[in-house]
Design an enzyme around this catalytic site. Structure first.
Site: not given
Length: 258
Positions: A56, A139, A157
């Site tokens: 991520e 996020y 996102d």
DNA sequence: GTCCCGATGT
DNA sequence: ACATCAGGAC
């Protein structure tokens, strides 16, 4: 107040928020599309929170194709969060190249050290604890919670924002409205839904030239018309950029298309 | 709002 | 040469 707005109920911690018929249909169609068209990605085949976290952070402002090879190399070099914490930060920076935004490897290394020192080597699952780590914003916190710990956390996102704005709002909206909608849409098991939403934005509802012709959401999308393929649209099929849909003649503020 | 990075497509 | 692109910190 429209009929659909009347269906909205305040969110309860324990029970899923009530969805409007359009929202429920969207979720069903999205999950069906994902089962057939979703991508197979390495970070979707692990349950290790450390690996999810690495993926991520790499995926912040960086596309999948560029992350894939570096993700494998990085984990070969630093197989555990302890291994990353032990490494020299300068070396981590070098391994990171050429992903860009080179403050990210420094912060990831810092996160590894914080987790080893203050969280007993375990990536925290609570939102507040995640947001307390430099390099993890809204996020990434949502992504780690949803993908590593299977929590009912929304993930917004740029892809998700674009999809939801197009389908449900038909124009740009403030972040908090998009986040609120993303949370309302979450099904009981949010993992596949969140992954599906991002794949859908990357493969169908793309920023430029969205594939409306093969979009399963066309019949409920508030932007379908905008791309020249509306129900009455017998006119030329042009997948124009929304920003260009209006010529240079002063677009109304706050009404910009997405 | 501004800055951060580099591969890719036009 | 120039726009675009899975965020976050300040």
């Amino acid at each position: 107040m429209t009929h659909e707005e009347k269906c909205i109920r305040p969110r309860n911690e324990r029970t899923a928020p009530v969805k409007t018929p359009s929202q429920a249909l969207f979720v069903r169609r999205l999950l069906r599309w994902y089962r057939r068209q979703g991508r197979s990605l390495p970070w979707r085949r692990t349950a290790d929170p450390y690996r999810i976290l690495v993926s991520e952070v790499m995926l912040q402002q960086t596309q999948v194709d560029r992350v894939l090879p570096k993700y494998r190399e990085f984990l070969r070099r630093y197989p555990s969060i302890e291994a990353l914490a032990r490494a020299r930060v300068g070396e981590v920076r070098e391994v990171w190249y050429p992903l860009g935004y080179n403050v990210r490897p420094v912060r990831l290394w810092g996160i590894a050290n914080e987790v080893v020192r203050r969280h007993e080597g375990r990536v925290p699952a609570e939102r507040a604890a995640l947001l307390g780590l430099k390099g993890i914003g809204p996020y990434t916190a949502g992504a780690v919670r949803a993908f590593a710990f299977r929590r009912r956390a929304a993930v917004v996102d740029t892809n998700v924002r674009r999809v939801l704005q197009r389908v449900f709002f038909g124009r740009a909206r403030p972040d908090r409205q998009v986040w609120a909608l993303a949370e309302r849409l979450l099904p009981r098991h949010p993992y596949d839904f969140n992954q599906a939403l991002m794949d859908f934005g990357a493969l169908v509802c793309t920023a430029r030239a969205p594939a409306c012709a093969r979009c399963p959401m066309a019949s409920l999308c508030r932007s379908y018309d905008r791309f020249g393929r509306g129900p009455a649209g017998v006119r030329a099929v042009r997948a124009v950029r929304p920003e260009r849909a209006r010529p240079a003649a002063a677009p109304a503020p706050g009404r910009r298309a997405v």
